[in-house]
Design a protein around this motif. Sequence first.
Motif, PDB file in Angstrom:
ATOM      1  N   LEU B 293       6.298   7.378  -8.969  1.00  0.00           N
ATOM      2  CA  LEU B 293       6.758   6.217 -10.543  1.00  0.00           C
ATOM      3  C   LEU B 293       5.787   5.553 -10.029  1.00  0.00           C
ATOM      4  CD1 LEU B 293      10.931   7.419 -10.572  1.00  0.00           C
ATOM      5  CD2 LEU B 293       8.171   8.455 -12.043  1.00  0.00           C
ATOM      6  N   THR B 294       5.251   4.528  -8.973  1.00  0.00           N
ATOM      7  CA  THR B 294       5.257   3.085  -8.570  1.00  0.00           C
ATOM      8  C   THR B 294       3.705   3.733  -8.082  1.00  0.00           C
ATOM      9  OG1 THR B 294       6.719   2.592  -8.662  1.00  0.00           O
ATOM     10  CG2 THR B 294       4.938   1.110  -6.951  1.00  0.00           C
ATOM     11  N   ALA B 295       3.203   4.257  -7.348  1.00  0.00           N
ATOM     12  CA  ALA B 295       1.378   4.483  -6.913  1.00  0.00           C
ATOM     13  C   ALA B 295       0.806   4.986  -7.776  1.00  0.00           C
ATOM     14  CB  ALA B 295       1.665   5.603  -5.429  1.00  0.00           C
ATOM     15  N   GLY B 296       1.260   5.673  -8.972  1.00  0.00           N
ATOM     16  CA  GLY B 296       0.791   6.866  -9.456  1.00  0.00           C
ATOM     17  C   GLY B 296       0.252   6.141 -10.762  1.00  0.00           C
ATOM     18  N   PHE B 297       1.228   5.369 -11.407  1.00  0.00           N
ATOM     19  CA  PHE B 297       0.988   4.536 -12.814  1.00  0.00           C
ATOM     20  C   PHE B 297       0.449   2.959 -12.141  1.00  0.00           C
ATOM     21  CE2 PHE B 297       4.810   7.592 -13.354  1.00  0.00           C
ATOM     22  CZ  PHE B 297       3.789   7.715 -14.123  1.00  0.00           C
ATOM     23  N   LEU B 298       0.926   2.630 -11.120  1.00  0.00           N
ATOM     24  CA  LEU B 298      -0.196   1.462 -10.922  1.00  0.00           C
ATOM     25  C   LEU B 298      -1.854   1.638 -10.821  1.00  0.00           C
ATOM     26  CD1 LEU B 298       1.498  -0.283  -7.466  1.00  0.00           C
ATOM     27  CD2 LEU B 298       1.025  -1.295 -10.414  1.00  0.00           C
ATOM     28  N   GLY B 299      -1.982   3.169 -10.635  1.00  0.00           N
ATOM     29  CA  GLY B 299      -3.547   3.954 -10.661  1.00  0.00           C
ATOM     30  C   GLY B 299      -3.906   3.490 -12.434  1.00  0.00           C
TER      31      GLY B 299
END
Lengths: 56, 562
Positions: B293-299
Motif C-alpha cells: 500500500l505504500t511502495a507500489g503507490f509511491l512508484g
Amino acid sequence: MNFDHDTVVGFTKSWGLFYLIAMAVGVLIYVFWPSNLERFHAAKKNILDEDDKPWK
Amino acid sequence: MRVGVLCSTKWGTLDMVAQLTTGERQLAIVVLSLVALLGLAMAAAGRADPIGVHGFIVLAICCGLIFVVLGAYYAPEPSPERLEHYYDDPSKVGIVLTMAWAVVGMFLGVWVASLLAWPDLTFDAAWASFGRLRPAHTSAVIFGFGGNALIATSFHVLQRTSRARLPDQFSPWFVLIGYNLFCVVAATGYFMGVTQSKEYAEPEWYADIWLVVVWVTYFAIYIRTLARRKEPHIYVANWYYMAFILVVAILHIVNNLAVPVSFGHAKSYSVFSGVQDAMVQWWYGHNAVAFFLTAGFLGMMYYYLPKRAGRPIYSYRLSIISFWGITFMYMWAGSHHLLYTALPQWVQTLGMTFSLILLVPSWASAGNALATLNGAWHKVRDDATLRFMMAAAVFYGLTTFEGSFLAIRPVNSLSHYTDWTVGHVHAGALGWVALITFGSIYCIVPWLWKRERMYSARLVEVHFWLAIIGTVIYVFAMWNSGIIQGLMWRTYNENGTLTYSFVESMVAMHPYYIARAFGGLLFLMGAIVGSYNIWMTIRGEAEVAPESADLPEPRLASAPGE
C-alpha cells in the motif's frame, strides 16, 4: 553457536545497528557522489519528454 | 489502419486476442487447459469441501477464457509493426478491473459499516455475517482494487521509463488474469467461511501457492524488461515498484507457510505458533501496508505526478534517500501491532523506535511531492486529476505522522483495539492509496485509449469532492469514536472498577458508525461516478494519434543498458 534468546538479542543489537549505519552511509555516498548528479538530473527530466519517442 | 492503431480505436476482447501471435494463442490455450485440469482435480479431490467449489470456479473461469481465445484463434497474425508500440492491452484491462473491484469492494465496505450500525443487515445468513463480509471488503479493496491498479500502472510506467516493450505478450496476461483468479478464489472463499484467520492473509494454502506462481512471473517480467532498457539509470518509480513486487513475495511466502489437512481439504495449519505466529503475521501485516500500500503507490506517484504537473520531481536525490529509508525501516516496524502482548519488550521497543524514525523518509516523500507542485498551484486549482494526487500526498503525510504517533507505547494503550486504528487505516487507504490511484487512472485512461481528455472534466471534479468529503467524514467519525471508546474502556470509578460496561461503549459508538457508513457511501458514489466517466471515455471517439508518438525503443535484442 548457541542459538538462544540472549545470542539473538546480542546479534540484533550489535550487528543490526552497524548494518543500519553502514547502509545509511552507503546510500548517502551514492546519492551525493558528484558524478551521479548528472545522471539523476537526466533521469528526472527524461520522463517528461512529451513526444515520448524512441531514444536515438 | 494498422492493427496497433485499430486496437486502440476499437476496444474489444477479440482484437486483444488477435494481437497475440499464433504461438502465444496456443500457449494461452495450453496454460488455460492445464489450470482448468487443476480446477477439475480440486473439484474431484475436494468433493463437498469448499476447495471442491473452488475447483469448479477455477474450471469455469478457465473454460470461459479458452472460448475467448478460440474466438480469435484463426485471426490473421498480428503485424510485426506492433513491436514498435508499447504493449498496453493488459494495462487497459487492468484499469477496467481496478474500477470494477473498487465498486465491489467499496460496496462491501459500506455494507460492513452499516452492519455495525444496524446489525440486522446480516439477514441471518452465514455468508453475510460480519466475519465473512469484512475480509471480503478488505481483500476486494486492497488486492482487487489496489493490486490491479498496481499491475496495470506498473506495466505502463515500466515500458515508458525503460523505453522498452514488455518482453512478450503472454506473461503480462498470465499475471493479470492469474492475479484476478486469486482475488476471486479469495473472496468466494470468505463467503464459504474459508480463512486462515490471518489479517490480510486470509486466503488458504492453495490460493497462496497460486499467487506465488503469478508473482514470480510478475517479477520476471520486470527484470526481463529492465534488461532490455535503453536508459542506463533505472527511474526511481521502478525501484518502488520492484521493492513492492520483491518484498510482497518474501512476506507472502513466509507468512503463509502452512501444512494443509490434506490435498482435498481447504483447511491448513500455520507452521508457526503462539507469539512467533503473531510476530510473523504482523511482520507480514505491517509490511503489506509498507510495500503493497505504500511502495507500489509511491512508484505511481513518482511517475504520474511529475508527468501531470509537467514538472520534474523536486529532488531526485531525496527520492532515493526516502526509498532506502522506507525499504529498510519498515521491515522492523511490524511489532508495534503487538505492544503490551507476550512479545518480548525489546522487540516491542524496536518496533516503536523504527516506526518513529520512519516518519523521516515518509515525510521526505510527501514533501518531495508537494515541493514538486510548488510553482504549479494554478494547475492544482484547475485540474481535479492533479488535485487528486496533491491531496493524496497530503493524506500520505498526515497518515504516516499518525502512524508514527500511534506506535508510541503509551498512545497505543489508548488507541489499540479501538476505532482509531480503523480511522488511521482509512486515512491511508482512502486518502492516500485510493486518491493517488484515481489521479493516476485519470491520467492514464486518455493516454492509453488515445483520447484527448476524459469524457467529462466536471465528473472528475464531482468524484474528487465526493472522495474528499467521504474521507474526511469517515476519518473524523472514527477519531471521535475511537478516542471515546479508548477513554470509556479505561475510566475507573472510586471503587477501582470500570465505570462503563462494554455495551455502554457500543451504544456511544452508534452515531459515529452511522456517520462512518455515510462517509463510505459518499466515497463509493465517487468511485461509481469515476467508473462511469472512464467507461464513457473508453467508448468515445479516439483522436487521430500522431504516428511517431509513444513508441518504444524498436530493437529487440536483449542488450542491457550500458
